[in-house]
Design a protein around this motif. Structure first.
Motif, mmCIF file in Angstrom:
data_model
loop_
_atom_site.group_PDB
_atom_site.id
_atom_site.type_symbol
_atom_site.label_atom_id
_atom_site.label_comp_id
_atom_site.label_asym_id
_atom_site.label_seq_id
_atom_site.Cartn_x
_atom_site.Cartn_y
_atom_site.Cartn_z
ATOM 1 N N GLN A 52 0.812 -1.215 0.000
ATOM 2 C CA GLN A 52 0.000 0.000 0.000
ATOM 3 C C GLN A 52 0.852 1.276 0.000
ATOM 4 O O GLN A 52 0.350 2.367 0.281
ATOM 5 C CB GLN A 52 -0.926 0.000 1.218
ATOM 6 N N GLU A 53 2.116 1.145 -0.367
ATOM 7 C CA GLU A 53 3.042 2.275 -0.258
ATOM 8 C C GLU A 53 2.697 3.433 -1.183
ATOM 9 O O GLU A 53 2.955 4.599 -0.857
ATOM 10 C CB GLU A 53 4.477 1.806 -0.552
ATOM 11 N N ALA A 54 2.105 3.146 -2.334
ATOM 12 C CA ALA A 54 1.773 4.221 -3.278
ATOM 13 C C ALA A 54 0.733 5.160 -2.687
ATOM 14 O O ALA A 54 0.749 6.369 -2.953
ATOM 15 C CB ALA A 54 1.282 3.639 -4.603
ATOM 16 N N VAL A 55 -0.196 4.616 -1.903
ATOM 17 C CA VAL A 55 -1.205 5.463 -1.274
ATOM 18 C C VAL A 55 -0.543 6.401 -0.270
ATOM 19 O O VAL A 55 -0.777 7.619 -0.284
ATOM 20 C CB VAL A 55 -2.293 4.618 -0.584
ATOM 21 N N ALA A 56 0.297 5.850 0.590
ATOM 22 C CA ALA A 56 0.941 6.668 1.618
ATOM 23 C C ALA A 56 1.747 7.810 1.013
ATOM 24 O O ALA A 56 1.614 8.973 1.410
ATOM 25 C CB ALA A 56 1.842 5.793 2.490
ATOM 26 N N VAL A 57 2.565 7.495 0.028
ATOM 27 C CA VAL A 57 3.450 8.500 -0.553
ATOM 28 C C VAL A 57 2.669 9.475 -1.430
ATOM 29 O O VAL A 57 2.926 10.689 -1.411
ATOM 30 C CB VAL A 57 4.585 7.805 -1.336
ATOM 31 N N GLY A 58 1.714 8.989 -2.186
ATOM 32 C CA GLY A 58 0.920 9.882 -3.028
ATOM 33 C C GLY A 58 0.121 10.886 -2.218
ATOM 34 O O GLY A 58 0.021 12.064 -2.587
ATOM 35 N N VAL A 59 -0.448 10.435 -1.095
ATOM 36 C CA VAL A 59 -1.199 11.333 -0.229
ATOM 37 C C VAL A 59 -0.273 12.392 0.372
ATOM 38 O O VAL A 59 -0.562 13.596 0.341
ATOM 39 C CB VAL A 59 -1.914 10.543 0.887
ATOM 40 N N ALA A 60 0.850 11.961 0.929
ATOM 41 C CA ALA A 60 1.772 12.898 1.565
ATOM 42 C C ALA A 60 2.303 13.929 0.575
ATOM 43 O O ALA A 60 2.482 15.103 0.917
ATOM 44 C CB ALA A 60 2.931 12.141 2.210
ATOM 45 N N GLY A 215 -4.941 2.686 -6.553
ATOM 46 C CA GLY A 215 -4.048 2.872 -5.415
ATOM 47 C C GLY A 215 -2.700 2.217 -5.564
ATOM 48 O O GLY A 215 -1.864 2.313 -4.650
ATOM 49 N N GLN A 216 -2.460 1.556 -6.688
ATOM 50 C CA GLN A 216 -1.139 0.979 -6.952
ATOM 51 C C GLN A 216 -0.239 1.952 -7.708
ATOM 52 O O GLN A 216 0.926 1.642 -7.963
ATOM 53 C CB GLN A 216 -1.282 -0.306 -7.774
ATOM 54 N N ASP A 217 -0.759 3.122 -8.042
ATOM 55 C CA ASP A 217 -0.036 4.086 -8.871
ATOM 56 C C ASP A 217 0.153 5.379 -8.085
ATOM 57 O O ASP A 217 -0.796 6.136 -7.871
ATOM 58 C CB ASP A 217 -0.829 4.344 -10.156
ATOM 59 N N ALA A 218 1.381 5.639 -7.658
ATOM 60 C CA ALA A 218 1.662 6.811 -6.823
ATOM 61 C C ALA A 218 1.331 8.116 -7.531
ATOM 62 O O ALA A 218 0.895 9.080 -6.892
ATOM 63 C CB ALA A 218 3.135 6.806 -6.393
ATOM 64 N N THR A 245 -6.323 -0.871 -3.574
ATOM 65 C CA THR A 245 -4.977 -1.349 -3.321
ATOM 66 C C THR A 245 -5.046 -2.749 -2.726
ATOM 67 O O THR A 245 -6.100 -3.387 -2.757
ATOM 68 C CB THR A 245 -4.219 -0.348 -2.424
ATOM 69 N N TYR A 246 -3.934 -3.243 -2.191
ATOM 70 C CA TYR A 246 -3.898 -4.609 -1.679
ATOM 71 C C TYR A 246 -2.829 -4.720 -0.605
ATOM 72 O O TYR A 246 -1.725 -4.207 -0.773
ATOM 73 C CB TYR A 246 -3.583 -5.586 -2.822
ATOM 74 N N ARG A 247 -3.170 -5.366 0.479
ATOM 75 C CA ARG A 247 -2.176 -5.574 1.531
ATOM 76 C C ARG A 247 -1.537 -6.946 1.330
ATOM 77 O O ARG A 247 -2.220 -7.958 1.162
ATOM 78 C CB ARG A 247 -2.801 -5.454 2.918
ATOM 79 N N TYR A 248 -0.208 -6.966 1.357
ATOM 80 C CA TYR A 248 0.508 -8.225 1.145
ATOM 81 C C TYR A 248 0.511 -9.085 2.406
ATOM 82 O O TYR A 248 0.444 -10.308 2.328
ATOM 83 C CB TYR A 248 1.956 -7.944 0.730
ATOM 84 N N ALA A 249 0.626 -8.451 3.558
ATOM 85 C CA ALA A 249 0.629 -9.184 4.817
ATOM 86 C C ALA A 249 -0.809 -9.475 5.236
ATOM 87 O O ALA A 249 -1.768 -8.993 4.633
ATOM 88 C CB ALA A 249 1.343 -8.369 5.892
ATOM 89 N N GLY A 250 -0.961 -10.264 6.298
ATOM 90 C CA GLY A 250 -2.279 -10.480 6.859
ATOM 91 C C GLY A 250 -2.733 -9.249 7.624
ATOM 92 O O GLY A 250 -2.074 -8.206 7.629
#
Length: 327
Positions: A52-60, A215-218, A245-250
């Motif tokens: 979900q890193e693209a969401v975090a960085v795109g928002v910031a 959400g996969q595209d920053a 988007t998608y979470r890789y972990a549980g």
């Protein structure tokens, strides 16, 4: 705000290469955190955001340090995207005094008001009405700041979601509501809990704009949030954005996600936000394949150094629980 945090925040706001580097850093720290539990260095639980890193960085990248951000217990990535260092975040996760609030918040309660990060919420959906309140503050004070609420798809089915957005709509508050739809509410796939395909479609019920975003595209996340924030700053009210988007972990550290259908993870990983963004920057000439490798190595070393410093740092004392209490 420390000079380091300020520099990190401004880099993400102005430099797409820095956004890529921050995404790599978030992934590296989150991967490391899972190992720390196995070593007995972290107590309690934690919720990581790999994928979900693209969401975090795109928002910031689309926000100002003076804007207010409310996010969830899955907030390590957002905190780092907003400027917090691996040491500050890892310090909270490991309960050490080098954490952003002295190690008393833990994994689920990160905070740094200097970059607009309100204390992250362990209660599902609780940030939605708080963001409405922060937006009301900006409106009353006459600033052009905005408030952003980040929440998961599961939160879109509870009362606080509806009450917070409804209030923001009728009062025309400068707010942006962002659903990180990572396809699962804890262990339940969204199709089993939500009768519509797009949570953004609920915006129509409040008379505000709604938009589904990849959400996969920053870059697309940045553009959508920048547009919604500009709308809010100009006095045109709130918006609802849904980041697919998608979470890789549980869900949390003890969840190995055995409920996932076979092949689902692999399908989403073909559109991994870090790999995709890195390939785009290489194609644009902003990075080389050598840069990609160097960033991976240097980032891993930086995260390892932060973990080592945290492990050697002191834990907060009993008196620390009273230091942030106002009387």
């Amino acid at each position: 705000m420390s000079s380091e945090v300020l520099a990190r925040r401004e880099a993400v706001r102005s430099d797409r290469r820095a956004r890529y580097e921050r995404m790599v850093e978030i992934r590296a720290l989150e991967d490391k955190v899972r190992g720390l539990f196995a070593e007995g260095l972290v107590h309690g639980t934690t919720h990581t955001c790999q994928g979900q890193e693209a969401v975090a960085v795109g928002v910031a990248a689309a926000l100002r340090p003076s804007d207010a951000v409310c996010c969830t217990y899955r907030g390590h990535g957002h905190a780092m995207a907003l400027g917090l260092t691996p040491l500050q975040v890892c310090g909270e996760i490991m309960g050490r005094t080098v954490g952003s609030i002295g190690g008393v918040g833990g994994s689920m309660h990160l905070c740094d008001m200097s970059v607009g990060l309100l204390p992250t919420f362990a209660i599902v959906g609780a940030g939605v009405p708080v963001a409405a309140g922060a937006a009301l503050t900006a409106q009353v004070r006459g600033t052009d700041d905005v408030a952003v609420a980040l929440f998961g798809d599961g939160a879109a089915n509870i009362g606080a979601f509806h009450e917070g957005i409804n209030l923001a709509a009728i009062w025309n508050l400068p707010a942006v509501f962002i659903c990180e739809n990572n396809q699962y509410g804890e262990y339940s796939p969204i199709a089993t809990t939500t009768p519509i395909a797009n949570i953004a479609d609920r915006a129509g019920g409040y008379g505000i704009p709604g938009e589904v975003v990849d959400g996969q595209d920053a870059d697309l996340v940045f553009a959508a949030v920048e547009s919604a924030a500009a709308r809010a700053r100009s006095g045109d009210g709130p918006s609802l954005l849904e980041m697919k988007t998608y979470r890789y972990a549980g869900h949390s550290r003890s969840d190995t996600a055995p409920y996932r259908p076979e092949g689902e993870f692999e399908e989403w990983y073909q559109r991994d936000p870090i790999n995709s963004f890195g390939a785009r920057l290489v194609a644009e000439g902003l990075l080389t394949e050598g840069d990609i490798d160097e960033i991976a190595v240097s980032t891993a070393a930086r995260v390892d150094a932060a973990v080592e410093e945290c492990a050697a740092a002191a834990a907060p004392g009993v008196a620390s629980m009273f230091e942030n209490v106002l009387v």
